[in-house]
Design a protein around this motif. Structure first.
Motif, PDB file in Angstrom:
ATOM      1  N   LEU A  64      76.246  72.464  18.237  1.00  0.00           N
ATOM      2  CA  LEU A  64      75.805  71.552  17.369  1.00  0.00           C
ATOM      3  C   LEU A  64      75.826  72.243  15.794  1.00  0.00           C
ATOM      4  O   LEU A  64      75.268  73.294  15.567  1.00  0.00           O
ATOM      5  N   ALA A  65      76.326  71.117  14.916  1.00  0.00           N
ATOM      6  CA  ALA A  65      76.370  71.663  13.726  1.00  0.00           C
ATOM      7  C   ALA A  65      75.996  70.543  12.622  1.00  0.00           C
ATOM      8  O   ALA A  65      76.473  69.449  12.581  1.00  0.00           O
ATOM      9  N   ASP A  66      74.904  70.868  11.867  1.00  0.00           N
ATOM     10  CA  ASP A  66      74.446  69.605  10.806  1.00  0.00           C
ATOM     11  C   ASP A  66      75.135  70.228   9.371  1.00  0.00           C
ATOM     12  O   ASP A  66      74.367  71.071   8.946  1.00  0.00           O
ATOM     13  N   GLU A  67      75.904  69.325   8.960  1.00  0.00           N
ATOM     14  CA  GLU A  67      76.527  69.595   7.633  1.00  0.00           C
ATOM     15  C   GLU A  67      76.781  70.985   7.424  1.00  0.00           C
ATOM     16  O   GLU A  67      76.352  71.597   6.513  1.00  0.00           O
ATOM     17  N   PRO A  68      77.699  71.451   8.357  1.00  0.00           N
ATOM     18  CA  PRO A  68      78.038  73.082   8.075  1.00  0.00           C
ATOM     19  C   PRO A  68      78.676  73.605   6.828  1.00  0.00           C
ATOM     20  O   PRO A  68      78.614  74.662   6.441  1.00  0.00           O
ATOM     21  N   THR A  69      79.260  72.406   6.035  1.00  0.00           N
ATOM     22  CA  THR A  69      80.061  72.956   5.108  1.00  0.00           C
ATOM     23  C   THR A  69      79.120  72.154   3.903  1.00  0.00           C
ATOM     24  O   THR A  69      79.752  72.276   2.614  1.00  0.00           O
ATOM     25  N   GLY A  70      78.191  71.390   4.065  1.00  0.00           N
ATOM     26  CA  GLY A  70      77.574  70.648   3.123  1.00  0.00           C
ATOM     27  C   GLY A  70      77.068  71.719   1.869  1.00  0.00           C
ATOM     28  O   GLY A  70      77.125  71.051   0.778  1.00  0.00           O
ATOM     29  N   ASN A  71      76.891  72.617   1.786  1.00  0.00           N
ATOM     30  CA  ASN A  71      76.219  73.753   0.805  1.00  0.00           C
ATOM     31  C   ASN A  71      77.356  74.588   0.506  1.00  0.00           C
ATOM     32  O   ASN A  71      77.210  75.711  -0.270  1.00  0.00           O
ATOM     33  N   LEU A  72      78.826  74.372   0.679  1.00  0.00           N
ATOM     34  CA  LEU A  72      79.629  75.422   0.362  1.00  0.00           C
ATOM     35  C   LEU A  72      80.844  74.762  -0.541  1.00  0.00           C
ATOM     36  O   LEU A  72      81.003  73.654  -0.541  1.00  0.00           O
ATOM     37  N   ASP A  73      81.584  75.556  -1.322  1.00  0.00           N
ATOM     38  CA  ASP A  73      82.643  74.998  -1.832  1.00  0.00           C
ATOM     39  C   ASP A  73      83.784  74.730  -0.752  1.00  0.00           C
ATOM     40  O   ASP A  73      83.509  75.220   0.105  1.00  0.00           O
ATOM     41  N   SER A  74      84.804  73.990  -1.458  1.00  0.00           N
ATOM     42  CA  SER A  74      85.803  73.583  -0.640  1.00  0.00           C
ATOM     43  C   SER A  74      86.717  74.699   0.006  1.00  0.00           C
ATOM     44  O   SER A  74      86.880  74.542   1.228  1.00  0.00           O
ATOM     45  N   VAL A  75      86.668  75.831  -0.576  1.00  0.00           N
ATOM     46  CA  VAL A  75      87.515  76.940  -0.024  1.00  0.00           C
ATOM     47  C   VAL A  75      86.779  77.552   1.123  1.00  0.00           C
ATOM     48  O   VAL A  75      87.181  77.659   2.313  1.00  0.00           O
ATOM     49  N   SER A  76      85.269  78.004   0.924  1.00  0.00           N
ATOM     50  CA  SER A  76      84.618  78.352   1.964  1.00  0.00           C
ATOM     51  C   SER A  76      84.416  77.297   3.162  1.00  0.00           C
ATOM     52  O   SER A  76      84.342  77.725   4.420  1.00  0.00           O
ATOM     53  N   GLY A  77      84.507  76.196   2.689  1.00  0.00           N
ATOM     54  CA  GLY A  77      84.273  75.165   3.648  1.00  0.00           C
ATOM     55  C   GLY A  77      85.304  75.076   4.689  1.00  0.00           C
ATOM     56  O   GLY A  77      85.204  74.775   5.803  1.00  0.00           O
ATOM     57  N   LYS A  78      86.481  75.083   3.848  1.00  0.00           N
ATOM     58  CA  LYS A  78      87.735  75.150   4.948  1.00  0.00           C
ATOM     59  C   LYS A  78      87.768  76.459   5.952  1.00  0.00           C
ATOM     60  O   LYS A  78      88.156  76.097   7.112  1.00  0.00           O
ATOM     61  N   VAL A  79      87.361  77.394   5.429  1.00  0.00           N
ATOM     62  CA  VAL A  79      87.007  78.609   6.508  1.00  0.00           C
ATOM     63  C   VAL A  79      86.465  78.254   7.811  1.00  0.00           C
ATOM     64  O   VAL A  79      86.713  78.480   8.671  1.00  0.00           O
ATOM     65  N   ILE A  80      85.068  77.530   7.308  1.00  0.00           N
ATOM     66  CA  ILE A  80      84.329  77.266   8.460  1.00  0.00           C
ATOM     67  C   ILE A  80      84.824  76.226   9.412  1.00  0.00           C
ATOM     68  O   ILE A  80      84.861  76.468  10.398  1.00  0.00           O
ATOM     69  N   LEU A  81      85.663  75.183   8.642  1.00  0.00           N
ATOM     70  CA  LEU A  81      86.052  74.088   9.685  1.00  0.00           C
ATOM     71  C   LEU A  81      87.535  74.813  10.336  1.00  0.00           C
ATOM     72  O   LEU A  81      87.404  74.232  11.456  1.00  0.00           O
ATOM     73  N   ASP A  82      88.038  75.666   9.774  1.00  0.00           N
ATOM     74  CA  ASP A  82      89.127  76.394  10.444  1.00  0.00           C
ATOM     75  C   ASP A  82      88.393  77.227  11.820  1.00  0.00           C
ATOM     76  O   ASP A  82      89.008  76.969  12.889  1.00  0.00           O
ATOM     77  N   ILE A  83      87.625  77.757  11.408  1.00  0.00           N
ATOM     78  CA  ILE A  83      86.882  78.205  12.907  1.00  0.00           C
ATOM     79  C   ILE A  83      86.449  77.388  13.620  1.00  0.00           C
ATOM     80  O   ILE A  83      86.704  77.801  15.221  1.00  0.00           O
TER      81      ILE A  83
END
Ligand SMILES: Nc1ncnc2c1ncn2[C@@H]1O[C@H](COP(=O)(O)OP(=O)(O)OP(=O)(O)O)[C@@H](O)[C@H]1O
Ligand SMILES: [Mg+2]
Length: 225
Positions: free
Chosen positions: A170-189
């Motif tokens: 379960l992930a609650d806004e896992p990229t909500g606090n990140l810039d778009s590049v770091s967010g993309k890394v998380i979403l790729d994972i």
């Protein structure tokens, strides 16, 4: 894999009640990557916390693999929360005095007796190293969270959520606090984990983030639309 039956949740608001969830029915199949969207305050975190057994509904039930979880003993619920569900929060929730490896090992230490922990320590540390490598943090394994970037902290949180090989992530806004590049890394994972079979439920208010999931649902007026 997980199904909810008419979940209701109110919060007291002065003399009134705020009806946040008003009969949420939801089904997530094994291997699915589901995104739940909704405006701020629509109850997304409330719903996810109930799915993760971090909170209880006022009415309704959550069934995990056909078993009603809130009817089980407290000990059994604690075990399900610890072993079968991994949770990633928007603000990481890492312990600042522990390094990357220790943060990832935490659920194992909490979930086992001291004897079990000592007996299994070698295997467990190997598993921790594997998940830390899988999120690309092997070089940072001895660093504390304060010395990591936001994206790296979130990867630690993902490794911690995965160390017990949970059925459901379960992930609650896992990229909500990140810039778009770091967010993309998380979403790729997440994409990679899902391809390997991990069931994922992610909450977000960002349509671009939700677009990466297989299926999108909207939480509006306390119900899934
Ligand atoms: N413990 C609480 N006590 C009282 N009200 C609460 C509590 N937790 C949440 N609420 C209220 O319930 C509503 C839903 O909150 P929730 O955090 O689930 O929304 P959300 O969809 O996750 O919002 P966001 O996108 O901003 O994270 C909000 O109006 C919130 O203020
Ligand atoms: Mg929220």
């Amino acid at each position: 894999m997980i199904r909810t039956r008419a979940l209701y949740k109110d919060y007291p608001m002065g003399r009134d009640k705020l009806h946040v969830l008003r009969g949420v029915n939801l089904e997530v199949r094994r291997g699915e990557f589901l995104a739940i969207m909704g405006a701020s305050g629509s109850g997304k975190s409330t719903l996810l916390h109930i799915l993760g057994l971090l909170d209880r509904p006022d009415r309704g039930e959550v069934e995990l693999e056909g078993q009603p979880v809130f009817h089980q003993s407290q000990a059994r619920q604690d075990r399900i929360r610890n072993k079968e569900i991994g949770f990633v929060f928007q603000f990481y929730h890492l312990l600042p005095e522990l390094n990357v490896e220790e943060n990832v090992l935490l659920p194992e230490m909490v979930g086992n007796s001291l004897w079990n922990w000592v007996r299994r320590r070698k295997t467990t540390r190997r598993q921790a190293r594997e998940v830390i490598e899988s999120v690309g943090l092997e070089k940072q394994i001895h660093q504390r969270p304060a010395t990591l970037s936001g994206g790296e902290r979130q990867r630690v949180a993902i490794a911690r959520a995965l160390v017990q090989r949970p059925k459901l992530l379960l992930a609650d806004e896992p990229t909500g606090n990140l810039d778009s590049v770091s967010g993309k890394v998380i979403l790729d994972i997440f994409g990679r984990l899902n391809q390997a079979g991990q069931t994922i439920v992610m909450v977000t208010h960002d349509a671009k983030v939700a677009a990466l999931a297989h299926r999108k649902l909207d939480l509006i007026d306390g119900k899934i639309q």
